[in-house]
Enzyme design. Sequence first.
Site, short mmCIF file in Angstrom:
data_model
loop_
_atom_site.label_atom_id
_atom_site.label_comp_id
_atom_site.label_asym_id
_atom_site.label_seq_id
_atom_site.Cartn_x
_atom_site.Cartn_y
_atom_site.Cartn_z
N TYR A 1 -1.66 -1.38 10.23
CA TYR A 1 -1.79 -1.63 8.79
C TYR A 1 -0.58 -1.07 8.04
O TYR A 1 0.02 -1.76 7.21
CB TYR A 1 -3.09 -1.00 8.27
CG TYR A 1 -3.30 -1.13 6.78
CD1 TYR A 1 -3.89 -2.27 6.25
CD2 TYR A 1 -2.91 -0.13 5.90
CE1 TYR A 1 -4.09 -2.41 4.88
CE2 TYR A 1 -3.11 -0.25 4.54
CZ TYR A 1 -3.69 -1.38 4.03
OH TYR A 1 -3.89 -1.51 2.67
N SER B 1 0.85 -1.19 0.00
CA SER B 1 0.00 0.00 0.00
C SER B 1 0.88 1.24 0.00
O SER B 1 1.98 1.22 0.57
CB SER B 1 -0.87 0.01 1.25
OG SER B 1 -1.50 1.28 1.42
#
Length: 191
Positions: free
Chosen positions: A158, A142
Amino acid sequence: MLKNKNIVIVGGTTGIGLSAAKAFVGVGANVVLVGRNPDSCEKARSILGEAVAVYAGDASSPTAAEKAIELCIHTFGDFDGLYHVAGGSGRKFGDGPLHELTLEGWNKSFEINLTGLMLSNQAAIRKFRELGKAGTILNMSSVLAISPSPKYFVTHAYAAAKSAVIGFTKSIAAYYAFDNIRINVLASALV
């Protein structure tokens, strides 16, 4: 380039994974999709037709990727590549800003985003080496791994897990290059 290639997509029954599967099939690849939800698996199979096989399983299970790779070989006769897309937010488990982050949120975020990826990559590497062939692995990270968004995405576990995906991928790519196994990472923005 993908014509007649046999690819396993972990996290391939929805979202980015399903879009990739459509593109792969569109250029002549055969695909095995791995997804947790049996309904999503069946829907993906009906959308993509004969060039697809589906395995319902959780990416964080130690045997899911192994079984999907075996299904690929059994159904299509070979295994050429792995695309690991599965991952997601740990917010509902307690991921968030560090001062609010729970241990469950931390652990679940790593399980969802890194453990399953490690297991699928391990299964692919083992199979490529067993078959004595070159192969390709693509891992999904990401943009949050390298570009924080403190206003909109305050999920520190995350971000850490997706950063670990980049480090893990670079490390194994360097090591397995000698086996002619190419491993890359994609760090997408919000999709």
